[in-house]
Design a protein around this motif. Structure first.
Motif, PDB file in Angstrom:
ATOM      1  N   SER B 335       0.810  -1.220   0.000  1.00  0.00           N
ATOM      2  CA  SER B 335       0.000   0.000   0.000  1.00  0.00           C
ATOM      3  C   SER B 335       0.844   1.272   0.000  1.00  0.00           C
ATOM      4  CB  SER B 335      -0.927   0.007   1.220  1.00  0.00           C
ATOM      5  OG  SER B 335      -0.159  -0.028   2.409  1.00  0.00           O
ATOM      6  N   ILE B 336       2.158   1.131   0.019  1.00  0.00           N
ATOM      7  CA  ILE B 336       3.017   2.318   0.023  1.00  0.00           C
ATOM      8  C   ILE B 336       4.077   2.165  -1.055  1.00  0.00           C
ATOM      9  CG2 ILE B 336       2.630   2.629   2.503  1.00  0.00           C
ATOM     10  CD1 ILE B 336       5.488   1.672   3.000  1.00  0.00           C
ATOM     11  N   GLY B 337       4.685   3.289  -1.430  1.00  0.00           N
ATOM     12  CA  GLY B 337       5.725   3.249  -2.456  1.00  0.00           C
ATOM     13  C   GLY B 337       6.476   4.564  -2.531  1.00  0.00           C
ATOM     14  N   ALA B 338       7.341   4.673  -3.512  1.00  0.00           N
ATOM     15  CA  ALA B 338       8.185   5.871  -3.618  1.00  0.00           C
ATOM     16  C   ALA B 338       8.484   6.186  -5.079  1.00  0.00           C
ATOM     17  CB  ALA B 338       9.494   5.668  -2.850  1.00  0.00           C
ATOM     18  N   LYS B 354      16.381   0.954  -2.588  1.00  0.00           N
ATOM     19  CA  LYS B 354      16.732  -0.050  -1.580  1.00  0.00           C
ATOM     20  C   LYS B 354      15.726  -0.012  -0.424  1.00  0.00           C
ATOM     21  CE  LYS B 354      20.450  -1.403   1.605  1.00  0.00           C
ATOM     22  NZ  LYS B 354      21.884  -1.236   1.953  1.00  0.00           N
ATOM     23  N   MET B 355      15.361   1.209  -0.027  1.00  0.00           N
ATOM     24  CA  MET B 355      14.371   1.343   1.049  1.00  0.00           C
ATOM     25  C   MET B 355      13.050   0.684   0.649  1.00  0.00           C
ATOM     26  SD  MET B 355      12.918   4.854   2.814  1.00  0.00           S
ATOM     27  CE  MET B 355      12.177   5.552   1.333  1.00  0.00           C
ATOM     28  N   VAL B 356      12.634   0.929  -0.581  1.00  0.00           N
ATOM     29  CA  VAL B 356      11.358   0.362  -1.025  1.00  0.00           C
ATOM     30  C   VAL B 356      11.431  -1.156  -1.005  1.00  0.00           C
ATOM     31  CG1 VAL B 356       9.819   0.113  -3.012  1.00  0.00           C
ATOM     32  CG2 VAL B 356      10.697   2.372  -2.384  1.00  0.00           C
ATOM     33  N   ARG B 357      12.522  -1.701  -1.545  1.00  0.00           N
ATOM     34  CA  ARG B 357      12.593  -3.163  -1.695  1.00  0.00           C
ATOM     35  C   ARG B 357      12.909  -3.871  -0.378  1.00  0.00           C
ATOM     36  NH1 ARG B 357      14.414  -1.653  -7.391  1.00  0.00           N
ATOM     37  NH2 ARG B 357      12.617  -2.429  -8.540  1.00  0.00           N
ATOM     38  N   ASN B 363       7.907  -3.697  -4.564  1.00  0.00           N
ATOM     39  CA  ASN B 363       8.656  -3.107  -5.685  1.00  0.00           C
ATOM     40  C   ASN B 363       7.977  -1.841  -6.196  1.00  0.00           C
ATOM     41  OD1 ASN B 363      10.947  -4.851  -6.115  1.00  0.00           O
ATOM     42  ND2 ASN B 363       9.500  -6.447  -6.732  1.00  0.00           N
ATOM     43  N   ASN B 364       7.226  -1.176  -5.325  1.00  0.00           N
ATOM     44  CA  ASN B 364       6.517   0.040  -5.734  1.00  0.00           C
ATOM     45  C   ASN B 364       7.460   1.233  -5.767  1.00  0.00           C
ATOM     46  OD1 ASN B 364       4.096  -1.341  -5.943  1.00  0.00           O
ATOM     47  ND2 ASN B 364       3.507  -0.905  -3.815  1.00  0.00           N
ATOM     48  N   VAL B 365       8.434   1.166  -6.637  1.00  0.00           N
ATOM     49  CA  VAL B 365       9.339   2.296  -6.828  1.00  0.00           C
ATOM     50  C   VAL B 365       9.371   2.624  -8.312  1.00  0.00           C
ATOM     51  CG1 VAL B 365      11.405   0.799  -6.986  1.00  0.00           C
ATOM     52  CG2 VAL B 365      11.645   3.216  -6.387  1.00  0.00           C
ATOM     53  N   ASP B 366       9.250   3.873  -8.582  1.00  0.00           N
ATOM     54  CA  ASP B 366       9.324   4.310  -9.977  1.00  0.00           C
ATOM     55  C   ASP B 366      10.086   5.624  -9.999  1.00  0.00           C
ATOM     56  OD1 ASP B 366       8.994   4.137 -12.683  1.00  0.00           O
ATOM     57  OD2 ASP B 366       6.819   4.320 -12.681  1.00  0.00           O
ATOM     58  N   THR B 367      10.381   6.100 -11.178  1.00  0.00           N
ATOM     59  CA  THR B 367      11.179   7.316 -11.285  1.00  0.00           C
ATOM     60  C   THR B 367      10.555   8.225 -12.321  1.00  0.00           C
ATOM     61  OG1 THR B 367      13.403   8.166 -11.669  1.00  0.00           O
ATOM     62  CG2 THR B 367      12.733   6.278 -13.002  1.00  0.00           C
ATOM     63  N   ARG B 633      -1.833   3.844  -0.454  1.00  0.00           N
ATOM     64  CA  ARG B 633      -2.216   4.831   0.560  1.00  0.00           C
ATOM     65  C   ARG B 633      -1.120   5.827   0.929  1.00  0.00           C
ATOM     66  NH1 ARG B 633      -7.262   5.012   0.658  1.00  0.00           N
ATOM     67  NH2 ARG B 633      -7.184   5.939   2.744  1.00  0.00           N
ATOM     68  N   ALA B 634       0.128   5.567   0.537  1.00  0.00           N
ATOM     69  CA  ALA B 634       1.195   6.488   0.949  1.00  0.00           C
ATOM     70  C   ALA B 634       2.301   6.533  -0.098  1.00  0.00           C
ATOM     71  CB  ALA B 634       1.781   6.065   2.295  1.00  0.00           C
ATOM     72  N   LEU B 635       2.828   7.726  -0.302  1.00  0.00           N
ATOM     73  CA  LEU B 635       3.841   7.921  -1.342  1.00  0.00           C
ATOM     74  C   LEU B 635       4.969   8.801  -0.822  1.00  0.00           C
ATOM     75  CD1 LEU B 635       4.648   7.589  -4.355  1.00  0.00           C
ATOM     76  CD2 LEU B 635       3.296   9.631  -4.844  1.00  0.00           C
ATOM     77  N   TYR B 636       6.186   8.351  -1.055  1.00  0.00           N
ATOM     78  CA  TYR B 636       7.392   9.122  -0.703  1.00  0.00           C
ATOM     79  C   TYR B 636       7.951   9.655  -2.014  1.00  0.00           C
ATOM     80  CZ  TYR B 636      11.824   9.962   1.824  1.00  0.00           C
ATOM     81  OH  TYR B 636      12.924  10.529   2.423  1.00  0.00           O
ATOM     82  N   VAL B 637       7.943  10.981  -2.176  1.00  0.00           N
ATOM     83  CA  VAL B 637       8.352  11.581  -3.452  1.00  0.00           C
ATOM     84  C   VAL B 637       9.692  12.291  -3.278  1.00  0.00           C
ATOM     85  CG1 VAL B 637       7.665  13.059  -5.370  1.00  0.00           C
ATOM     86  CG2 VAL B 637       5.913  12.039  -3.919  1.00  0.00           C
ATOM     87  N   GLN B 638      10.698  11.759  -3.931  1.00  0.00           N
ATOM     88  CA  GLN B 638      12.031  12.351  -3.839  1.00  0.00           C
ATOM     89  C   GLN B 638      12.241  13.304  -5.021  1.00  0.00           C
ATOM     90  OE1 GLN B 638      15.249   9.830  -5.160  1.00  0.00           O
ATOM     91  NE2 GLN B 638      16.634  10.557  -3.579  1.00  0.00           N
ATOM     92  N   GLY B 639      12.272  14.599  -4.741  1.00  0.00           N
ATOM     93  CA  GLY B 639      12.722  15.567  -5.743  1.00  0.00           C
ATOM     94  C   GLY B 639      11.949  15.623  -7.035  1.00  0.00           C
TER      95      GLY B 639
END
Lengths: 68, 938
Positions: B335-338, B354-357, B363-367, B633-639
């Motif tokens: 339910s969370i990703g970045a 690495k934090m996501v995995r 594997n909810n990481v995208d760029t 439900r939650a997203l960490y957005v880097q830059g």
């Protein structure tokens, strides 16, 4: 009516492969979905197929190749 | 580090082996044929006095200071324009030469303000240096004669001044503008004593064609062209070599400082990507790093309607860790990703994935490459075997025919554009494939052989038609296809079908069949044909198909695996390549290895001590859909500023509003932060310590010139969030992160900070078999073994012009602004582009009653915005264009959810829209204009 994102996407993918024989196209699309789709997207697609909201024969052939 | 002064050998080097041996003041030196006497002397350590010569420009021979004597020759030839010959014996210091040089310097100084002590270039002035070098002790002519000391100063440019009173008319600025930048904005006006440097037709720099690249400032030997910051702050005292944080060219710069204050950014001659050149963004637009809008303390709030509360780092990180774990407990691991950022370093990106995995357990990481070059990753991996461009930038110097597709490098990648323009001036042919008549179609000393002005959305039809001509007219390189590739016969049968012929494609694309055939023949018959492309290829519903289509074309003509050829993406942001390399995609671990690969997962699982899911995670658009359906439900957005940069703003903001926790890690309180619960302050490139990887796979060091203004490096923040979630992620220095990348990723196996410090940069793959990197890929063999031909059927986009939305909108960027403008809008670059404008063809404007400068509405089926119109004939009838640099315009309010079938990259380049007059620039109401139009129509 708003189309479900997964149904819409698989239909768009299917359009790219219609020039190929259906069995080859279905195998390639299924492999693509396994490689690039989050499992919940696959589940949602399967749910829509089971609900009868998908009639495209190529998409139905694809769905038959996806893990349940 | 002290101030770095790079050696100037006076004239450019010449290629080839050192076969010509000469003696300079008794010192023997061997140099390549064609080398100047001045350069040969410099290579022996003898600096011949000079003013008009510098090794970034061809010799000019005007200042008469570099005279030498050569045994057996009469007179005193200029060493800069005299090539060496075998056995030549040169004298650089004789009484005769000393007298001549002093005489020359006397003349210069007699017409120069003697204000050295208060001059901004004091200590960094070649005229001053040469006066000392030649031993000038008096000026016999006095200073009262006719002179230029009252010449006016041009302060029109926000970044540099032009003080004509200090000009010695050496023409270095003019030549830099011509040879290095290729803009030809400057000239020498007048003759003899009246001759002077003139921007364009005699106006100011700002009124001229000057693009503020800084090449003239760099070339000026005096204070005539001087950075305003040097005038204001004084000369810098130390340098730090680092990498620009703007576009994917990744230029190397010397950050020149006083203490930790940046005085100026000077392009670094040893930079592999730029070799001493720059553009207005990298050279001058760095002030955002210290802008008062910077967020320097963490902020937290319970609801997005609450005011922000500034907190200490511990509280903010604890808040994030606790909330993320709580959401996972209630809604599941997935339910969370970045989202990682292409503006962050490789090391900062690596720790997020690495934090996501390892910590989030999914594997909810995208760029952000999802919305620009993800089709490049897909298409080049399918065909060539790896997700990267094939060449180094230097390679363009060997290209004979350049095909430029959906890219506008003079605006988007200006330093690479200068390389390209230099090659075009040398005689290479250019084919432009773009709906818009970009500057390269016709600019000083450059004219495209063909401009295929296709209808937006028909790229694949066009590339198929080009390939059709290659195959059906016997232009294919059958040996290359047989020896290096697979699937050629099946593909050739497909591409030869009538529906792919130029004649069939003409009515679809609007490109005349004869023009298509001629372009195909030109490319296919070139000794070296090179393809360069941008987002005009990828940001389509068939973006991935088009990338594969270009790869097919290159393979069919044998244009892969050597200098001067290849398929080359021009990446939008500085670290798009790197962020993709680092495993930011939800289906791939670092090094483009699929998460389903057990052996690869085992490497990371053993190192990280956490199981890794073998199924792909959510891509950015899927995250938005899942947020709206409630499973994300939650997203960490880097830059990244997804609320401004991603398509269909209403959909994006609805997704953000639906989430329980949005964490934004950024320099500024951006549009996305309006929907965030936590704002973690990020660091600018001047504070970062790590690496960027540019579009040519070049890994460059990013070195800090100041401590993080926020108190933490961005990778430290991520590690602490991981720790707050119960996972022990810790590094003492970012070099340790690169060591981990090298230990786990075969293409990076030979990379380390030590190696980068030693070599300057390396291009991956960098490993045992290529310890110093790989400038050209697929030499002898493709990464996947054999190149794979893929049948690329043209499928028209669903987005069509209609009666309600009869125009097609395509979006792009301009030179002075960068992406969502968060950085460049906080610099003086706004003087060039204070707002986004809608470019519209005169015919489309006329039928709508729109005049230049009018305020117009721009509406699509998903939204509407307002901006001012600019009437230009560079747009074809029926197509309008705008940029997305300003949040007030919100160009992505109108772009749709359509995307590339393979990667979900948004179809930014095709949106059906209507444009209507809202308010005329003259104040006349839209209603009055509508009445007039109706009357005319009646």
């Amino acid at each position: 009516m708003t189309t479900n994102p997964q149904v819409r996407l698989v239909t768009e993918i299917a359009a790219q492969f219609r020039h190929r024989p259906q069995d080859e196209a279905a195998a390639e699309i299924a492999a693509h979905i396994r490689s690039f789709w989050d499992p919940r997207m696959r589940s949602q697609l399967l749910a829509h197929v089971e609900a009868g909201s998908v009639t495209d024969p190529l998409v139905l052939a694809v769905v038959r190749l996806l893990p349940r | 580090m002290a101030l770095i002064k790079e050696p100037d050998l006076g004239t450019p080097g010449r290629p080839g082996e050192p076969t010509v041996t000469v003696q300079v003041d008794g010192m023997s030196v061997a140099v390549p044929e064609g080398t100047s006497v001045m350069r040969a002397a410099a290579l022996t350590g003898i600096d011949i006095p000079k003013l008009c010569a510098t090794d970034t420009l061809e010799a000019f021979g005007s200042c008469r200071l570099c005279l030498v004597e050569i045994d057996g020759r009469k007179g005193t030839p200029a060493s800069c324009t005299t090539p060496v010959t075998e056995g030549m014996r040169v004298s650089t210091q004789t009484p005769k030469l000393e007298k001549l040089r002093q005489g020359v310097m006397e003349l210069y100084i007699s017409d120069h303000p003697l204000d050295c002590l208060t001059c901004s270039a004091n200590g960094d002035c070649e005229l001053q240096d040469m006066s000392g070098t030649v031993g000038l002790r008096e000026v016999r002519y006095g200073y009262e004669g006719e002179n230029h000391l009252d010449a006016p100063k041009d302060t029109s440019n926000p970044y540099f001044d032009f003080d004509a009173s200090k000009c010695i008319v050496c023409s270095r600025c003019v030549r830099a503008c011509d040879e290095v930048q290729g803009t030809f904005a400057l000239t020498i006006e007048g003759r003899g004593f009246e001759s002077k440097v003139s921007p364009g037709a005699g106006g100011s720099f700002m009124e001229s064609d000057c693009v503020s690249c800084g090449a003239c400032v760099q070339a000026c030997p005096t204070a005539t062209l001087q950075e305003r910051s040097v005038v204001d702050l004084g000369m810098p005292s130390r340098s730090v070599i680092t990498t620009c944080a703007y576009c994917g060219v990744g230029c190397s710069f010397k950050a020149e400082l006083r203490g930790d204050q940046v005085v100026r950014m000077v392009p670094y001659k040893d930079g592999g990507a730029n070799e001493g050149h720059s553009c207005v963004k990298g050279r001058f637009a760095f002030g955002y790093a210290t802008h008062p809008d910077r967020v320097l303390r963490p902020k937290v709030r319970e609801r997005i309607t609450d005011p922000w509360r500034e907190v200490e780092w511990d509280e903010a990180i604890g808040f994030v860790g606790t909330r993320l774990r709580d959401i996972q407990a209630r809604h599941g691991t997935g339910s969370i990703g970045a989202i990682t950022s292409s503006r962050c370093t490789n090391e900062e990106v690596y720790v997020v994935q690495k934090m996501v995995r390892a910590v989030f357990g999914n594997n909810n990481v995208d760029t952000c490459a999802r919305v620009c070059h993800s089709p490049t990753g897909y298409g080049l991996k399918q065909t060539f075997g790896t997700s990267a461009g094939t060449q180094d930038f230097k390679s363009v110097a060997k290209a004979d025919v350049i095909v430029l597709i959906g890219a506008n490098p003079t605006d988007g990648h200006p330093v690479f554009a200068s390389r390209m323009k230099r090659r075009l001036r040398e005689g290479a042919q250019l084919i432009v494939i773009d709906p818009r008549r970009i500057d390269l179609v016709r600019s000083p000393h450059i004219e495209a052989a063909h401009h295929l002005q296709l209808a937006p959305g028909t790229n694949v039809a066009i590339v198929n038609a080009l390939a059709h001509v290659v195959v059906t007219e016997g232009l294919a390189d059958l040996d290359f296809a047989a020896e290096r590739c697979e699937g050629f016969d099946e593909w050739a049968e497909f591409i030869a079908r009538p529906e792919n012929s130029p004649e069939a494609v003409e009515p679809i694309s609007g490109v005349p069949a004869a023009e298509l055939r001629a372009a195909a023949r030109l490319y296919a018959s070139a000794p070296n044909g090179a393809i360069y492309y941008g987002l005009g290829v990828t940001e389509h519903s068939q973006g991935s198909t088009m990338v594969m289509g270009m790869a097919n074309l290159a393979m069919a003509t044998g244009n892969i695996g050597r200098e001067g050829v290849g398929v080359n993406p021009l990446r939008g942001q500085n670290n798009v390549q790197g962020s993709c390399d680092m495993g930011s995609f939800p289906h791939e671990l670092p090094g483009y290895r699929h998460v389903s690969d057990d052996a690869v997962r085992t490497v990371f699982e053993n190192l990280w001590g956490s199981p890794i899911l073998d199924e792909p995670g959510l891509r950015i658009p899927n995250m938005f859909d899942a947020a709206i359906d409630g499973s994300f439900r939650a997203l960490y957005v880097q830059g990244e500023d997804i609320a401004q940069s991603d398509p269909n703003t209403k959909h994006v903001t609805a997704a953000l509003e639906a989430m329980e926790l949005v964490v934004v890690q950024d320099l500024f309180e951006n549009e996305t932060a309006k929907y965030a619960h936590v704002l973690l302050p990020g660091t600018s490139f001047l504070e970062k310590d790590g690496t960027f990887t540019n579009a040519e796979r070049r890994i460059n060091r990013v070195r800090p010139v100041m401590a993080p203004k926020t108190g933490k490096h961005e990778w430290q923040i991520v590690c602490e969030v991981a720790q707050a979630m119960g996972y022990d992620m810790h590094y003492d220095h970012s070099r340790e992160i690169m060591d981990e990348i090298a230990a786990t990723t075969p293409t990076f196996a030979g990379v380390s900070f030590d190696k980068l410090d030693k070599l300057g940069s390396v291009q991956w793959p960098c490993n045992e078999s290529a310890p110093e990197g790989t400038p050209i890929m697929h030499v002898g063999q493709f990464v996947r073994g054999r190149g794979h031909f893929v049948q690329t059927a043209f499928v028209p986009t669903e987005e069509r012009s209609t009666r309600r939305f009869p125009l097609i909108l395509t979006t792009g960027r301009i030179l002075s602004q960068y992406n969502v403008g968060a950085q460049t809008r906080r610099t003086a670059n706004v003087v060039w582009h204070p707002e986004d404008l809608l470019e519209i063809h005169p015919h489309d404007a006329e039928v709508r009653g729109i005049s230049d400068g009018d305020t117009v509405s721009l509406a699509s089926r998903v939204g509407e915005t307002t901006l001012r119109a600019r009437i230009v004939d560079r747009m074809p009838v029926g197509v309008v264009y705008t940029t997305f640099h300003h949040p007030v315009t919100g160009a992505n309010v109108v772009t749709t959810e359509n995307s590339d079938w393979a990667t979900n990259c948004p179809e930014y380049k095709v949106t059906a829209v209507q444009v209507g007059l809202k308010q005329s620039a003259s104040g006349r109401s839209a209603e009055a204009t509508a009445r007039d139009l109706q009357t005319l129509s009646d």
